[in-house]
Design a protein around this motif. Structure first.
Motif, PDB file in Angstrom:
ATOM      1  N   VAL A   1       0.855  -1.197   0.000  1.00 26.49           N
ATOM      2  CA  VAL A   1       0.000   0.000   0.000  1.00 26.49           C
ATOM      3  C   VAL A   1       0.880   1.231   0.000  1.00 26.49           C
ATOM      4  CG1 VAL A   1      -1.661   1.348   1.340  1.00 26.49           C
ATOM      5  CG2 VAL A   1      -1.950  -1.121   1.106  1.00 26.49           C
ATOM      6  N   HIS A   2       0.549   2.200  -0.865  1.00 27.05           N
ATOM      7  CA  HIS A   2       1.292   3.448  -0.959  1.00 27.05           C
ATOM      8  C   HIS A   2       0.382   4.623  -0.620  1.00 27.05           C
ATOM      9  CE1 HIS A   2       4.055   6.502  -2.202  1.00 27.05           C
ATOM     10  NE2 HIS A   2       3.310   6.895  -3.235  1.00 27.05           N
ATOM     11  N   ALA A   3       0.868   5.509   0.223  1.00 27.19           N
ATOM     12  CA  ALA A   3       0.172   6.746   0.579  1.00 27.19           C
ATOM     13  C   ALA A   3      -1.210   6.480   1.165  1.00 27.19           C
ATOM     14  CB  ALA A   3       0.072   7.675  -0.634  1.00 27.19           C
ATOM     15  N   GLU A   4      -1.390   5.303   1.803  1.00 24.97           N
ATOM     16  CA  GLU A   4      -2.660   4.934   2.431  1.00 24.97           C
ATOM     17  C   GLU A   4      -3.826   4.929   1.440  1.00 24.97           C
ATOM     18  OE1 GLU A   4      -2.948   3.912   5.528  1.00 24.97           O
ATOM     19  OE2 GLU A   4      -0.836   4.235   5.961  1.00 24.97           O
ATOM     20  N   ARG A   5      -3.523   4.892   0.134  1.00 22.06           N
ATOM     21  CA  ARG A   5      -4.599   4.988  -0.859  1.00 22.06           C
ATOM     22  C   ARG A   5      -4.485   3.970  -1.978  1.00 22.06           C
ATOM     23  NH1 ARG A   5      -6.588  10.366  -4.276  1.00 22.06           N
ATOM     24  NH2 ARG A   5      -7.881   9.231  -5.774  1.00 22.06           N
ATOM     25  N   TYR A   6      -3.279   3.621  -2.369  1.00 24.31           N
ATOM     26  CA  TYR A   6      -3.090   2.789  -3.556  1.00 24.31           C
ATOM     27  C   TYR A   6      -2.564   1.412  -3.173  1.00 24.31           C
ATOM     28  CZ  TYR A   6      -3.404   7.343  -5.763  1.00 24.31           C
ATOM     29  OH  TYR A   6      -3.826   8.576  -6.148  1.00 24.31           O
ATOM     30  N   LEU A   7      -3.233   0.371  -3.688  1.00 29.38           N
ATOM     31  CA  LEU A   7      -2.766  -1.003  -3.521  1.00 29.38           C
ATOM     32  C   LEU A   7      -2.016  -1.404  -4.783  1.00 29.38           C
ATOM     33  CD1 LEU A   7      -2.838  -3.716  -1.886  1.00 29.38           C
ATOM     34  CD2 LEU A   7      -4.797  -4.327  -3.317  1.00 29.38           C
ATOM     35  N   LEU A   8      -0.733  -1.738  -4.649  1.00 23.13           N
ATOM     36  CA  LEU A   8       0.089  -2.160  -5.776  1.00 23.13           C
ATOM     37  C   LEU A   8       0.250  -3.673  -5.736  1.00 23.13           C
ATOM     38  CD1 LEU A   8       1.020   0.868  -4.988  1.00 23.13           C
ATOM     39  CD2 LEU A   8       2.976   0.388  -6.444  1.00 23.13           C
ATOM     40  N   VAL A   9       0.063  -4.321  -6.873  1.00 23.64           N
ATOM     41  CA  VAL A   9       0.197  -5.781  -6.993  1.00 23.64           C
ATOM     42  C   VAL A   9       1.229  -6.072  -8.073  1.00 23.64           C
ATOM     43  CG1 VAL A   9      -0.957  -7.929  -7.582  1.00 23.64           C
ATOM     44  CG2 VAL A   9      -2.169  -6.194  -6.257  1.00 23.64           C
ATOM     45  N   PHE A  10       2.214  -6.909  -7.730  1.00 23.20           N
ATOM     46  CA  PHE A  10       3.284  -7.226  -8.680  1.00 23.20           C
ATOM     47  C   PHE A  10       3.506  -8.728  -8.769  1.00 23.20           C
ATOM     48  CE2 PHE A  10       7.855  -8.314  -9.056  1.00 23.20           C
ATOM     49  CZ  PHE A  10       8.001  -8.033 -10.413  1.00 23.20           C
ATOM     50  N   GLY A  11       3.674  -9.203 -10.038  1.00 19.59           N
ATOM     51  CA  GLY A  11       4.114 -10.566 -10.285  1.00 19.59           C
ATOM     52  C   GLY A  11       3.113 -11.628  -9.880  1.00 19.59           C
ATOM     53  N   GLY A  12       3.646 -12.810  -9.534  1.00 22.71           N
ATOM     54  CA  GLY A  12       2.819 -13.968  -9.230  1.00 22.71           C
ATOM     55  C   GLY A  12       2.700 -14.884 -10.432  1.00 22.71           C
ATOM     56  N   CYS A  13       1.824 -15.856 -10.353  1.00 25.25           N
ATOM     57  CA  CYS A  13       1.708 -16.819 -11.447  1.00 25.25           C
ATOM     58  C   CYS A  13       0.312 -17.436 -11.453  1.00 25.25           C
ATOM     59  CB  CYS A  13       2.766 -17.917 -11.321  1.00 25.25           C
ATOM     60  SG  CYS A  13       2.590 -18.944  -9.844  1.00 25.25           S
ATOM     61  N   SER A  14      -0.020 -18.011 -12.611  1.00 27.61           N
ATOM     62  CA  SER A  14      -1.170 -18.899 -12.733  1.00 27.61           C
ATOM     63  C   SER A  14      -0.617 -20.317 -12.704  1.00 27.61           C
ATOM     64  CB  SER A  14      -1.932 -18.609 -14.028  1.00 27.61           C
ATOM     65  OG  SER A  14      -1.132 -18.927 -15.155  1.00 27.61           O
ATOM     66  N   HIS A  15      -1.386 -21.275 -13.221  1.00 25.89           N
ATOM     67  CA  HIS A  15      -0.873 -22.646 -13.240  1.00 25.89           C
ATOM     68  C   HIS A  15       0.073 -22.891 -14.406  1.00 25.89           C
ATOM     69  CE1 HIS A  15      -4.719 -23.710 -10.844  1.00 25.89           C
ATOM     70  NE2 HIS A  15      -3.726 -23.428 -10.034  1.00 25.89           N
ATOM     71  N   SER A  16       0.221 -21.896 -15.307  1.00 22.61           N
ATOM     72  CA  SER A  16       1.095 -22.086 -16.464  1.00 22.61           C
ATOM     73  C   SER A  16       1.885 -20.839 -16.850  1.00 22.61           C
ATOM     74  CB  SER A  16       0.261 -22.532 -17.685  1.00 22.61           C
ATOM     75  OG  SER A  16      -0.731 -21.567 -17.990  1.00 22.61           O
ATOM     76  N   ILE A  17       1.537 -19.678 -16.282  1.00 26.84           N
ATOM     77  CA  ILE A  17       2.165 -18.423 -16.697  1.00 26.84           C
ATOM     78  C   ILE A  17       2.714 -17.697 -15.469  1.00 26.84           C
ATOM     79  CG2 ILE A  17       1.804 -16.179 -17.807  1.00 26.84           C
ATOM     80  CD1 ILE A  17      -0.521 -17.414 -19.339  1.00 26.84           C
ATOM     81  N   PHE A  18       3.924 -17.136 -15.624  1.00 26.85           N
ATOM     82  CA  PHE A  18       4.518 -16.290 -14.597  1.00 26.85           C
ATOM     83  C   PHE A  18       4.394 -14.834 -15.047  1.00 26.85           C
ATOM     84  CE2 PHE A  18       6.222 -20.375 -13.675  1.00 26.85           C
ATOM     85  CZ  PHE A  18       6.428 -20.392 -12.311  1.00 26.85           C
ATOM     86  N   PHE A  19       4.036 -13.956 -14.109  1.00 25.85           N
ATOM     87  CA  PHE A  19       3.745 -12.568 -14.441  1.00 25.85           C
ATOM     88  C   PHE A  19       4.872 -11.642 -13.984  1.00 25.85           C
ATOM     89  CE2 PHE A  19      -0.454 -14.551 -13.625  1.00 25.85           C
ATOM     90  CZ  PHE A  19      -0.964 -14.453 -14.908  1.00 25.85           C
ATOM     91  N   ASN A  20       5.013 -10.525 -14.715  1.00 23.36           N
ATOM     92  CA  ASN A  20       5.906  -9.445 -14.294  1.00 23.36           C
ATOM     93  C   ASN A  20       5.202  -8.097 -14.389  1.00 23.36           C
ATOM     94  OD1 ASN A  20       5.742  -9.180 -17.049  1.00 23.36           O
ATOM     95  ND2 ASN A  20       7.914  -8.797 -17.363  1.00 23.36           N
ATOM     96  N   ASP A  21       3.869  -8.125 -14.345  1.00 21.64           N
ATOM     97  CA  ASP A  21       3.092  -6.905 -14.511  1.00 21.64           C
ATOM     98  C   ASP A  21       2.861  -6.221 -13.167  1.00 21.64           C
ATOM     99  OD1 ASP A  21       1.588  -8.972 -13.599  1.00 21.64           O
ATOM    100  OD2 ASP A  21      -0.109  -8.683 -14.945  1.00 21.64           O
ATOM    101  N   LEU A  22       2.530  -4.934 -13.242  1.00 20.91           N
ATOM    102  CA  LEU A  22       2.235  -4.125 -12.066  1.00 20.91           C
ATOM    103  C   LEU A  22       0.844  -3.540 -12.222  1.00 20.91           C
ATOM    104  CD1 LEU A  22       3.250  -2.725  -9.422  1.00 20.91           C
ATOM    105  CD2 LEU A  22       3.934  -0.809 -10.873  1.00 20.91           C
ATOM    106  N   HIS A  23       0.001  -3.734 -11.209  1.00 20.15           N
ATOM    107  CA  HIS A  23      -1.363  -3.206 -11.225  1.00 20.15           C
ATOM    108  C   HIS A  23      -1.578  -2.348  -9.988  1.00 20.15           C
ATOM    109  CE1 HIS A  23      -2.833  -5.822 -14.547  1.00 20.15           C
ATOM    110  NE2 HIS A  23      -1.878  -6.617 -14.090  1.00 20.15           N
ATOM    111  N   VAL A  24      -2.444  -1.350 -10.127  1.00 16.77           N
ATOM    112  CA  VAL A  24      -2.705  -0.410  -9.037  1.00 16.77           C
ATOM    113  C   VAL A  24      -4.208  -0.307  -8.827  1.00 16.77           C
ATOM    114  CG1 VAL A  24      -2.429   1.938  -8.190  1.00 16.77           C
ATOM    115  CG2 VAL A  24      -0.615   0.893  -9.575  1.00 16.77           C
ATOM    116  N   LEU A  25      -4.637  -0.459  -7.577  1.00 15.66           N
ATOM    117  CA  LEU A  25      -6.044  -0.278  -7.208  1.00 15.66           C
ATOM    118  C   LEU A  25      -6.166   0.964  -6.343  1.00 15.66           C
ATOM    119  CD1 LEU A  25      -9.002  -1.228  -7.035  1.00 15.66           C
ATOM    120  CD2 LEU A  25      -8.343  -2.584  -5.029  1.00 15.66           C
ATOM    121  N   ASP A  26      -6.953   1.928  -6.812  1.00 18.14           N
ATOM    122  CA  ASP A  26      -7.242   3.125  -6.032  1.00 18.14           C
ATOM    123  C   ASP A  26      -8.299   2.752  -4.993  1.00 18.14           C
ATOM    124  OD1 ASP A  26      -8.179   5.587  -5.036  1.00 18.14           O
ATOM    125  OD2 ASP A  26      -7.602   6.621  -6.878  1.00 18.14           O
TER     126      ASP A  26
END
Length: 504
Positions: free
Chosen positions: A200-225
């Protein structure tokens, strides 16, 4: 290394393995960790397919491990009735957050089945352990999720449920009321995943990075306000980092540090950092491959010793299970002012907030008749009027900017709606074409089967024709034989009658 003063002798931004006095806990991965004062708490994890339930504590001063013996809050009669009751179930892939004088453990995989996520607590003062009573709509039981603290709320994202279904939902647990709630997020959510990291950044934004499914590994960054409940995928102002899962992350003074992880084939030896206000990735340092810091399922947390910040990493798996403790001394950095992310929705929100603040500020300016700003000498009334005019002009410019931003935001929303509509139509056409293709394939298969049967029939007809020719030849030969036999019979009959007549 001087054990009593080890932290002050370290170089900045370099990982160092700490010498440990006494026995170590069993090696593990997918455990949970948290710092309380100058002690690191390690709870649970997994080793060789076996879930763990122990609570280990590492003292950053004495560099020694100790074990915490937990107790339930049952009275003596209840304890006797329950016999040797298990205090904390063996669990892995769970999350742990410190709140007040308690540690809260959320979710995870365990042999004990549960439909919904269970929240356990460990009282740091009494070492009592138990299940937290919550209300509201609790999320489905899961592991490999992320839990982030935003004020007095815990934000739960993603993970994998008991049936191995991947999730990308968002739930909130209010720690003041212990009530669950669901965030109905808008815009495009991240793909379902597990073994990612979030902050969490600035008590407002949730940042999500990486992880995987059952076949794909991720390097993306997503932000939830967390105020507008809108997802966005901001443009990263640096080269993309490698895809990974099972990594660990910790946010410290506006920087998000990511350690370890991998893709089941190779570990990630670099420690990277995201400057959260600028959205810029950079490599802080690298270690040798096949080291514990390039493992999956390790943990990292932050500790403060004598006013300085340190990162503490433990455990992980990179072909073997690890139980070493690594520490990095961080350079002192000023806390930067939070910056709104440059997505269309966030940019509009930034302009709106800035303009509203400026308007409120300018409207509250009330200059009395004897107004006087003393900076060593009094300003003339004409200078004050000039400043007021300048503020009014600034207000007008901000109003225009706000109107333009609102218009642009509306245009962007229209474009997004058009794209979504086009996508829906194309999806329908694709499903229709796929259906026709399946039908044509089925028809082709039937035609091929019919052609094969016709080939077999043609081959059979050729065989029958050959047999007919043979029968015809046999018939012709038989007819010839019958004619020959008839002729012989006639000749034989005439000779006998003649013999009889001559004898008379």
């Amino acid at each position: 290394m001087d054990i009593t003063n080890w932290h002050s002798e370290m170089d900045y931004e370099q990982w160092v393995a700490l010498p440990v006095s006494g026995p170590r806990p069993s090696a593990r991965y997918k455990h949970a960790s948290a710092v309380v004062g100058e002690k690191v708490y390690i709870v649970g994890g997994s080793r060789n397919g076996r879930y763990l339930s122990d609570v280990q504590v590492f003292d950053l001063r004495s560099l020694a491990w100790s074990n915490v013996r937990l107790e339930t809050e049952l009275n003596a009669d209840e304890a006797e009735d329950n016999g040797s009751q298990e205090v904390l179930p063996p669990t892995s892939d769970h999350s742990m957050i410190k709140w007040g004088n308690k540690l809260f453990l959320l979710g995870g995989h365990s042999k004990k089945s549960s439909d919904n996520m269970i929240v356990w607590f460990i009282d740091l003062e009494t070492s009592h352990c138990g299940v937290v009573k919550t209300s509201g709509k609790a999320p489905v039981a899961r592991g490999g999720h992320s839990v982030s603290l935003a004020g007095s709320r815990l934000i739960v994202f993603g993970g994998e449920d008991r049936s191995r279904k991947l999730l990308n939902d968002v739930h909130v647990l209010d720690l003041e009321t212990m009530t669950w709630d669901v965030i109905e997020a808008m815009q495009t959510s991240p793909a379902p995943r597990y073994d990612h990291t979030a902050a969490v950044h600035a008590e407002r934004y949730l940042l999500v990075f990486g992880g995987c499914s059952h076949s794909i590994f991720f390097n993306d960054l997503h932000v939830l306000d967390l105020q507008t409940n809108e997802w966005s995928q901001p443009q990263i102002q640096s080269d993309l980092v490698s895809a990974r899962a099972g990594h660990a992350g910790i946010a410290i003074d506006g920087n998000w540090y990511i350690v370890g992880g991998g893709d089941n084939n190779n570990g990630c030896p670099e420690t990277i950092v995201l400057h959260m206000s600028k959205l810029v990735w950079s490599v802080l340092t690298s270690v040798k491959e096949r080291t514990p810091l390039a493992s999956e399922g390790l943990s990292v947390c932050s500790a403060s010793i004598d006013g300085e910040k340190y990162m503490v990493a433990f455990g992980g798996y990179n072909g073997k299970y690890n139980n070493e403790v690594f520490v990095m001394r961080l350079k002192p950095k000023d806390i930067s002012r939070p910056k709104i992310f440059q997505s269309p929705a966030a940019a509009a929100a930034a302009a709106s907030v800035t303009a509203a603040y400026a308007l409120a500020k300018s409207e509250k300016l009330d200059f009395p008749q004897n107004f006087n700003l003393n900076f060593g000498s009094s300003l003339a009334e004409e200078d004050v009027k000039i400043k007021i005019d300048a503020l009014k002009e600034e207000k007008r410019v901000l109003e225009l900017s706000l109107a333009e931003t609102t218009t642009e935001n509306s245009r962007q929303r229209e474009k997004i709606d058009d794209v979504n509509s086009t996508h829906a139509e194309l999806s329908k056409e694709l499903h229709s074409v796929q259906g026709q293709l399946v039908s044509e394939r089925s028809r082709c298969f039937k035609l091929e089967a019919q052609i094969a049967e016709l080939h077999k029939m043609l081959e059979s007809l050729q065989t029958i024709e050959n047999e007919v020719q043979i029968l015809r030849r046999q018939k012709s030969a038989l007819e010839q034989e019958m004619e020959h036999a008839t002729a012989i019979k006639k000749q034989g009959s005439g000779g006998v009658w003649g013999w009889i007549g001559g004898s008379q």
